[in-house]
Design an enzyme around this catalytic site. Structure first.
Site, mmCIF file in Angstrom:
data_model
loop_
_atom_site.group_PDB
_atom_site.id
_atom_site.type_symbol
_atom_site.label_atom_id
_atom_site.label_comp_id
_atom_site.label_asym_id
_atom_site.label_seq_id
_atom_site.Cartn_x
_atom_site.Cartn_y
_atom_site.Cartn_z
ATOM 1 N N GLY A 1 -57.592 -95.936 27.309
ATOM 2 C CA GLY A 1 -56.563 -96.940 27.047
ATOM 3 C C GLY A 1 -56.033 -97.509 28.349
ATOM 4 O O GLY A 1 -56.553 -97.217 29.428
ATOM 5 N N GLY B 1 -62.196 -91.512 24.911
ATOM 6 C CA GLY B 1 -61.592 -92.824 24.708
ATOM 7 C C GLY B 1 -60.742 -93.195 25.902
ATOM 8 O O GLY B 1 -60.254 -92.336 26.640
ATOM 9 N N VAL C 1 -58.715 -90.139 27.305
ATOM 10 C CA VAL C 1 -58.854 -88.881 26.576
ATOM 11 C C VAL C 1 -60.259 -88.329 26.824
ATOM 12 O O VAL C 1 -61.263 -89.028 26.638
ATOM 13 C CB VAL C 1 -58.622 -89.070 25.070
ATOM 14 N N ASP D 1 -45.594 -95.928 16.259
ATOM 15 C CA ASP D 1 -46.880 -96.555 16.543
ATOM 16 C C ASP D 1 -47.940 -96.053 15.562
ATOM 17 O O ASP D 1 -49.050 -95.689 15.953
ATOM 18 C CB ASP D 1 -47.308 -96.280 17.988
ATOM 19 N N LYS E 1 -55.768 -85.382 27.336
ATOM 20 C CA LYS E 1 -55.278 -86.734 27.606
ATOM 21 C C LYS E 1 -54.722 -86.771 29.031
ATOM 22 O O LYS E 1 -53.777 -86.046 29.357
ATOM 23 C CB LYS E 1 -54.192 -87.119 26.598
ATOM 24 N N MET F 1 -53.203 -96.886 29.779
ATOM 25 C CA MET F 1 -52.421 -95.956 30.589
ATOM 26 C C MET F 1 -53.020 -94.560 30.680
ATOM 27 O O MET F 1 -52.651 -93.787 31.568
ATOM 28 C CB MET F 1 -50.995 -95.854 30.037
ATOM 29 N N ALA F 2 -53.940 -94.224 29.777
ATOM 30 C CA ALA F 2 -54.462 -92.854 29.768
ATOM 31 C C ALA F 2 -55.898 -92.838 29.254
ATOM 32 O O ALA F 2 -56.340 -93.765 28.576
ATOM 33 C CB ALA F 2 -53.578 -91.951 28.911
#
Length: 421
Positions: A19, A17, A24, A133, A39, A21-22
């Site tokens: 995002g 996956g 995985v 979150d 990650k 900022m990061a």
């Protein structure tokens, strides 16, 4: 990054996956041959002192936690400018993916997932950690059915100083608690439970509690909008579910469940029946051709789905052949049965759906005032009428000759002027 070996030990073999900022990855431990989730913070984010500090704090907070419903950390480090966290790999999907691909959960399954997520929040609360979150994307359910909470990137403990990107509230608009919008430092365990209440609403109905064209529209509904009815979106739910959400999604923290234990106890009081009894008037038969019937349709097809309107001698059908389910109920769900979950829609398209392209609760047929409508139930493969895709929960009136598509299943609207025997 694929093929890269971090710290001469963790080889990145696939991307799981991505995002803002990061990313995985699935990584293999070359020393033990174990599979982990890795990650990796982007180079741009790693160059930002505030974001890199948040990433390091995520590892530090996760390291304090243990238990069956928290993703366990294995290692943290830096390799050629890449900050990374190694965690246990969960073989499964997040709850958001499950809702999008399979539709709303069976009631018992949704309650079970929330009980496990509540246990994770309780675990964090015991260590004075607030996640901040909670959302379905951060709740992973493995093939064994175990739910684990992950992504503590926005979490904080009462002992650590707060790290917040200037100008933005901390959280995700669709699940954020009202007090978290006003000041992220006000967030506590009750804020996490509010967010979990939003997730529960979505797993039951296929929709988030509050929607809007812009993020701020959604946020304002969390702060000031009336709490929606889950029962209005899923009619087999007991009214006790709406009572639950009135407390779980209360605007003021003092009006909500005050602890994970209270939240869990309230979940235990909800009815868990997840199979709707067969509707009265549902029968199955084969329609024989008649002189006044509409022209013959594709003979290759094997099934017809027919909704009969009693008292008029008028039969409406979504047809694929001569075999028919005569359905006289005014409200019928079309979907794909799932024996393992005990889910059975009123109209089961599983025999036609070898590729499982139809959601478990794909659409609903409604009969009102002699007219027939079809409503998309937020299916992953949307419902189409005459090639036009319906938006979730949009109703479209059906007419003779219309073409209806659910997943890869093509059906034709047909009417016959003949009395039912």
């Amino acid at each position: 990054m694929l093929g890269r070996v971090l710290k001469n030990r963790f080889k990145l073999i696939d991307e799981r996956g991505r995002g803002s900022m990061a990313t995985v990855y699935i990584g293999r431990d070359l020393e033990t041959n174990c599979i982990y989730a890795v990650k990796v913070l982007s180079r741009e984010a790693a160059a930002d002192e505030e974001l890199s500090e948040r990433f390091e704090r995520e590892f530090e907070l996760l390291s304090r936690l243990s238990g069956p419903h928290i993703v366990r950390t294995v290692d943290f480090g830096e390799d050629r400018g890449n900050l990374f966290i190694v965690m246990d790999y969960v073989d499964g999907h997040n709850l958001k993916h499950s809702v999008l691909t399979g539709g709303p959960f069976p009631i018992a399954s949704a309650i079970d997932a929330m009980q496990q997520a509540t246990a994770a929040i309780a675990n964090a609360s015991m260590k004075s950690i607030v996640h901040r979150d909670i959302k379905p994307q951060n709740l992973l359910r493995g093939v064994d059915g175990v739910v684990k909470l992950t992504d503590f990137g926005l979490a904080r403990s009462h002992e650590s100083r707060d790290i917040t990107v200037t100008g933005y509230f901390v959280g995700t608009p669709f699940y954020v608690a009202p007090e978290q919008v006003e000041n992220s430092r006000l967030a506590d365990t009750r804020s996490d439970l509010y967010s979990l209440g939003c997730v529960f609403f979505e797993t039951l109905t296929g929709r988030v509690p509050f929607e809007g064209d812009h993020a701020w529209d959604v946020v304002m509904q969390h702060m000031k909008g009336p709490i929606p009815s889950a029962c209005a979106l899923r009619r087999e739910l007991s009214p006790t579910f709406d009572e639950f959400f009135q407390r779980a999604l209360a605007k003021k923290p003092d009006d909500r469940f005050q602890s994970p234990q209270e939240f869990s106890a309230a979940l235990n009081q909800l009815p868990q029946a997840d199979i709707v009894p067969p509707r009265e008037g549902v029968t199955s038969r084969t329609l024989a051709p008649s002189p006044d019937a509409t022209p013959q349709i594709d003979a290759v097809a094997q099934m017809a789905v027919v909704a009969g309107i009693s008292g008029q001698g008028l039969i409406w059908g979504l047809t694929q052949g001569s075999t028919a389910f005569l359905l006289t109920a005014p409200d019928l769900v079309i979907g794909r049965s799932d024996p393992q979950r005990g889910h059975a829609p009123d109209i089961d398209l599983l025999p036609l759906d070898n590729g499982q392209t139809v959601s478990r609760r794909h659409a609903r047929i409604l009969q009102r005032d002699g007219r027939v409508y079809i409503e998309d139930l937020n299916a992953y493969n949307r419902t189409c009428v005459n090639g036009i895709e319906l938006v979730p929960h949009q109703e479209a009136e059906l007419h003779q000759g219309d073409q209806v598509r659910l997943g890869n299943i093509e059906l034709r609207v047909e009417t016959r002027q003949r009395a039912l025997p």
